[in-house]
Design a protein around this motif. Structure first.
Motif, PDB file in Angstrom:
ATOM      1  N   TYR A   5      -3.524  10.486  -3.072  1.00  0.00           N
ATOM      2  CA  TYR A   5      -3.649   9.248  -3.817  1.00  0.00           C
ATOM      3  C   TYR A   5      -3.185   8.136  -2.898  1.00  0.00           C
ATOM      4  O   TYR A   5      -2.158   8.266  -2.229  1.00  0.00           O
TER       5      TYR A   5
ATOM      6  N   ASP B 257      -7.567   1.850  -6.026  1.00  0.00           N
ATOM      7  CA  ASP B 257      -6.839   3.114  -6.023  1.00  0.00           C
ATOM      8  C   ASP B 257      -7.811   4.210  -5.588  1.00  0.00           C
ATOM      9  O   ASP B 257      -8.932   4.271  -6.100  1.00  0.00           O
TER      10      ASP B 257
ATOM     11  N   ASN C  68      -7.460  -5.138  -4.909  1.00  0.00           N
ATOM     12  CA  ASN C  68      -6.748  -3.857  -4.921  1.00  0.00           C
ATOM     13  C   ASN C  68      -7.660  -2.734  -5.398  1.00  0.00           C
ATOM     14  O   ASN C  68      -8.519  -2.930  -6.270  1.00  0.00           O
TER      15      ASN C  68
ATOM     16  N   ARG D 141       0.870  -1.172   0.000  1.00  0.00           N
ATOM     17  CA  ARG D 141       0.000   0.000   0.000  1.00  0.00           C
ATOM     18  C   ARG D 141       0.906   1.220   0.000  1.00  0.00           C
ATOM     19  O   ARG D 141       1.919   1.240   0.700  1.00  0.00           O
TER      20      ARG D 141
ATOM     21  N   GLY E 224       1.044   5.750  -1.059  1.00  0.00           N
ATOM     22  CA  GLY E 224       0.342   6.926  -1.549  1.00  0.00           C
ATOM     23  C   GLY E 224       0.977   8.200  -1.064  1.00  0.00           C
ATOM     24  O   GLY E 224       2.036   8.197  -0.441  1.00  0.00           O
TER      25      GLY E 224
ATOM     26  N   HIS F 161      -2.946   3.734  -2.929  1.00  0.00           N
ATOM     27  CA  HIS F 161      -3.195   2.401  -3.481  1.00  0.00           C
ATOM     28  C   HIS F 161      -3.264   1.439  -2.320  1.00  0.00           C
ATOM     29  O   HIS F 161      -2.330   1.360  -1.508  1.00  0.00           O
ATOM     30  N   THR F 162      -4.357   0.712  -2.235  1.00  0.00           N
ATOM     31  CA  THR F 162      -4.530  -0.203  -1.114  1.00  0.00           C
ATOM     32  C   THR F 162      -5.440  -1.342  -1.549  1.00  0.00           C
ATOM     33  O   THR F 162      -5.610  -1.574  -2.750  1.00  0.00           O
TER      34      THR F 162
END
Lengths: 552, 412
Positions: free
Chosen positions: A323, A363, A361, A305, A307, A325-326
């Motif tokens: 932002y 975003d 996933n 993860r 960002g 991502h996770t």
């Protein structure tokens, strides 16, 4: 032997802690100066939540008494400033909760359990055996250069502007098992291991924050931990959502002809598990053609993860972009293959099918701002956009009976937007009859928008998610006698399901022990027109909670 | 000269002298204490002209909250503005005026006192005095430990501790860069404050930005550790008490009201007793925290000071205080020894007194900074006493340490 050792450790730890606490109970535990730049401080609290359900019996649960919560926490912070460039911090926590009569026999037999560790003789809510629970935060903060710092370790990072819910606050999953609105987000967030950097750019009034977060915690701590779903024939956990009970084929079905597989033939099987049932007989009943074998597939360590977030102050606005991502912190259910296993007695000899609970996933792109208005009041706003967010779907490809239905047709990805607009009016309402404090008022409007919402399932209910789901929240608070007593009222309303929340609270902080002791009484009322829409999924759990806290 | 003419002449001389005695000073003809004299309950009424109105409650019965005050008079010492700042301000002499709305007219560049040498004969004297107070010199930067005791009727004494970090971007005399640090937001000064004790308030922070443009309200950001969030505070509302405290933002440092939001009236001059160099140390204060039965106002070092008396009224008809009266040191225009505030109904509400500490400056001069204050909320029955100890002009401050995002970076 192992249990005895654990118990002994717990006793010794508590005694050791008391040795620290007893001498410091009436005065501050002072910071220890170890040098010009070096300072060490210890602080924390002991807290107890005692709550009673006001509706007895609790539906979908046993209830020998009304106890909703009896949670005792011990939290300790260490803040060690080693030098102007280096700092160490740690937060440890121990929690004890007893077994609850209202959950006696919860855990079920149907095999849809998300958290197989449930019902460990009442120990599932206590936190003293797992390092992921007890060592909440431990980090080093290093400032190699002025205006730049890096924090490495397990920690909590908060983004976002909303106060009543989480919009831009996307970094951490939550533990929602042990509380219904009486613990705040600070207590329910699950801390993460991360490297977190701050870089100031003073020339443009800006700061750049970045996060890299490998999933080092144990798997179940990488995602939201929810109160165990109530499944057919089983007792629910205290703060689980109400189960689907409507007979609404083909989405939620039941068998009212036979005593198997359920002791209670009136319990329904929700979607997507209802996909393995078929109509039987003229009366509209359904029977299973398979049983689900639910498996949880947690995000892996290497499901990184990461960002960033910016913060800029310009022209009276404080704003930024983010932002991250996770992974989706709540699971979606993917219908898989038959496993090859067959159920044995007393169940009918039907095959098992794999259902995987996965966390795909995602975003998250965000933006936010706040600004003082030209008239009294501050406006706050934020929004997140999740392209292709995963959802459970009612996609009807492969309607029953269809043992060769295409796989993975129980989930889909759609664009998703969540936003918040708020107006804060603090210190404006200040009256001559109440000179010791003003009234502070906050309004928050939160909305979710799914442009293409067709066939998307709302959690495990036979409801389609709404295209636009707004909620309106208000908080009014003040204190009396120069903060001897503080009062607040939180009201939330969601048109969907005509549902909402009403939460008045009063807190008393006496001057004894220099205000280390506080006592708060809170009433929590969740209302809705039914159990399946909006906040109605938590209705019937009205409670009153007394929180006593001693700070040290 | 005939006998009658002599009588008339004698009467004329006597009446002239009497008139002069009566009108030259409100204290003339009133008793002044000598250095070393003790003023307490037994004799304070003889000297009540040397305190603000209603201050007598301190001596009479300690407001029913603390033991009655007993103070010792000291020799009066000079208390001027630092010479470097006076010299720095000289370029502004006679240059600026006050416009109809109470703002400085003439292109003030925010450097130095805008009205050096202003006298009471000036038609805008009170307003100009307050602008000089706004742009007074205390320090370039300051790091402060603040200790506050709260005593309320029938209850135990409580206390809290905090740390303040001030950064003045203009009128910097000793720490580079000087005299100005240009900021993208055109700030005049910034304050970052963090609560240290008690634990329930620990790590609560706020950041206050004051702009060069006096028409812009201050911006305030609050960090709440229970939420780990930075909230934007309401900029315009400076009259409501800060959480649990007797003080509002306008009463920070006894008086921090935004000059153009008020009107000012010069009431007169008098002498008062005030402390210009408090000798209580930080250790003395820490030993008193939370203790009952001790003095919380310094009892020594009270000097006879000449002050201007100014009445302040808000232009906002809803402002909770109907009037505030301040007693400002004539010599430096920055030391306010007393304030009294009345509510809208005309009842006495809050009584402040402040003491000062002379901090050494690098050029050998001294800066007179507030050392502490005491506030009595007469209507509620609460006394707050604050003590402030500073490290003046520390180096190593940076604008980046005073951004809103800084609060998150420093958050615990």
């Amino acid at each position: 032997m192992k249990k005895a050792a654990q118990k002994s450790f717990l006793i010794v730890a508590c005694l050791g802690l008391m040795t620290f606490l007893i001498p410091s109970y009436s005065n501050a535990f002072p910071s220890i100066k170890l040098g010009e730049e070096t300072e060490l401080s210890f602080y924390g609290f002991i807290r107890n939540n005692t709550g009673m359900f006001l509706q007895n019996p609790q539906p979908f649960a046993e209830s020998g008494n009304d106890l909703a919560t009896e949670r005792t926490w011990l939290r300790g912070n260490v803040d060690f400033k080693i030098s102007n460039q280096l700092r160490f911090g740690a937060v440890m926590q121990f929690v004890y909760e007893p077994p609850y009569r209202v959950e006696h026999n919860a855990g079920g037999s149907y095999g849809t359990i998300i958290d197989p560790a449930n019902k460990e003789n009442g120990k599932e809510y206590s936190e003293y055996r797992n390092i992921n629970d007890t060592l909440r935060e431990v980090y080093l903060e290093w400032k190699p250069l002025r205006g730049h710092s890096i924090k490495i370790g397990r920690q909590i990072a908060i983004w976002g502007e909303a106060l009543t819910t989480r919009v831009g606050d996307v970094i951490h999953p939550e533990d929602q098992r042990f509380s219904l609105a009486f613990a705040n987000l600070e207590d329910t967030r699950i801390p993460s291991w991360m490297i977190r950097g701050f870089d100031d750019i003073p020339a443009i009034n800006s700061t750049f924050e970045w996060i890299v977060n490998p999933n080092f915690v144990q798997d179940k701590y990488r995602v939201n931990r929810s109160a165990h779903f109530v499944a057919p024939g089983e007792i629910g956990e205290r703060f689980s959502i109400n189960p689907e009970t409507r007979f609404d084929p083909p989405y939620s079905v039941r068998n009212d002809l036979f005593s198997l597989p359920f002791p209670d033939p009136l319990r329904v099987v929700p979607h997507p598990f209802s996909r393995g049932w078929a109509p039987f007989g003229p009366g509209g009943s359904y029977v299973p053609l398979e049983f689900p074998d639910a498996r949880v597939v947690f995000p892996k360590v290497w499901d990184l993860r990461a960002g960033f977030k910016t913060n800029t102050t310009l022209g009276g606005f404080n704003f930024g972009f983010s932002y991250f991502h996770t992974q989706n912190y709540d699971p979606v259910v993917k219908r898989g293959d038959l496993t090859g296993a067959v159920a044995g007695p007393p169940l009918p000899p039907l095959p098992y099918r794999e259902y995987k609970l996965v966390y795909p996933n995602i975003d998250i792109i965000g933006a936010y701002f706040n600004k003082q208005l030209p008239w009294p009041g501050v406006v706050r706003a934020e929004a997140i956009y999740v392209p292709n967010k995963p959802f459970n779907t009612f996609d009807k490809a492969g309607v029953f009976p269809d043992p060769i239905a295409p796989l993975n047709n129980t989930t889909d990805r759609r664009d998703y937007v969540k936003y918040m607009v708020a107006y804060d009016l603090n210190s404006y309402f200040y009256f001559s009859w109440h000179k010791t404090a003003p009234f502070d008022i906050t309004f928050e409007h939160v909305g979710e928008w799914i442009p293409k919402n067709k066939d998307l399932q709302y959690i495990g209910y036979s409801n389609e998610l709404k295209k636009w789901n707004p909620s309106f929240n208000m908080r009014i608070s003040t204190n009396w006698l120069y903060n001897l007593i503080s009062t607040e009222l939180v009201v939330g309303y969601m048109p969907w399901g005509n549902s909402g929340l009403l939460m008045p609270a009063v807190k008393y902080t006496p001057p004894v022990l220099n205000k280390k002791l506080s006592i708060e009484l809170k009433y929590i009322n969740v209302f809705g027109k039914n159990n399946f829409q909006g906040l109605g999924i938590l209705r019937t759990k009205d409670m009153v909670v007394l929180t006593t806290q001693f700070d040290w | 000269m005939t006998k009658n003419m002599k009588k008339i002449l004698a009467l004329f001389i006597v009446s002239c002298l009497s008139s002069w005695f009566l009108f030259t000073s409100s204290s003339f003809g009133q008793v002044l204490p000598k250095p070393g004299e003790i003023i307490d309950k037994s004799n304070y009424k003889d000297y009540k002209h040397l305190f603000s109105e209603d201050f007598g409650g301190w001596f009479e019965n300690g407001w029913g909250l603390v033991k009655p005050l007993s103070i010792k008079v000291s020799e009066t010492k000079p208390n001027p503005i630092p010479k470097a700042y006076l010299a720095f301000s000289e370029k502004n002499r006679g240059k600026y005026t006050i416009d109809k709305d109470g703002f400085i007219a003439g292109g003030y560049d925010y450097l130095g006192l805008p009205f050096p040498g202003v006298t009471k004969d000036d038609k805008d004297f009170a307003t100009k005095l307050m602008w000089n107070y706004e742009y007074r010199y205390w320090f370039d930067n300051s790091e402060e430990n603040t200790y506050v005791n709260d005593i309320r009727k029938g209850e135990r004494t409580t206390w809290w501790e905090g740390r303040a970090y001030w950064y003045h971007f203009f009128n910097r005399l000793y720490v580079d860069p000087k005299p100005i640090v240009r900021t993208p937001s055109n700030l005049y000064k910034a304050l970052r404050f963090v609560y240290v004790e008690p634990t329930g308030m620990k790590n609560l922070m706020f950041l206050n930005w004051r702009y060069l443009d006096v028409k812009k309200s201050d911006d305030i950001y609050l960090y709440l550790p229970t939420l780990r969030r930075v909230l934007r505070g309401e900029a315009g509302q400076r009259s409501a008490p800060i959480q649990g405290s007797t003080n509002s933002l306008d009463e920070f440092n006894v008086w921090d009201g935004r000059v153009p939001e008020f009107t000012y009236e010069f009431v007169g001059e008098q002498k008062v007793l005030g402390i210009s160099d408090n000798k209580w140390t930080e250790a003395d204060v820490k030993a008193r925290l939370g203790k009952a039965g001790l003095f919380f106002i310094p009892t020594e070092g009270w000097e006879i000071k000449d002050v201007y008396v100014i009445d302040i009224k808000s232009k906002d008809s809803k402002y909770p205080q109907g009037k505030k009266r301040i007693y400002v040191d004539k010599e430096n225009g920055t030391s306010i020894y007393f304030t009294t505030g009345w509510d809208r109904a005309g009842k006495v509400w809050k009584i402040f007194n402040a003491d000062y500490i002379k901090y050494p400056l690098p050029d050998g001069d001294r800066s007179n900074c507030m050392g502490g204050y005491t506030c009595v909320d007469v209507q509620f029955g609460l006394i707050s006493t604050a003590f402030i100890y500073r490290k003046l002009n520390p180096k190593g401050y940076a604008y980046g340490d005073f951004l809103p995002a800084t609060l998150l970076r420093l958050a615990r």
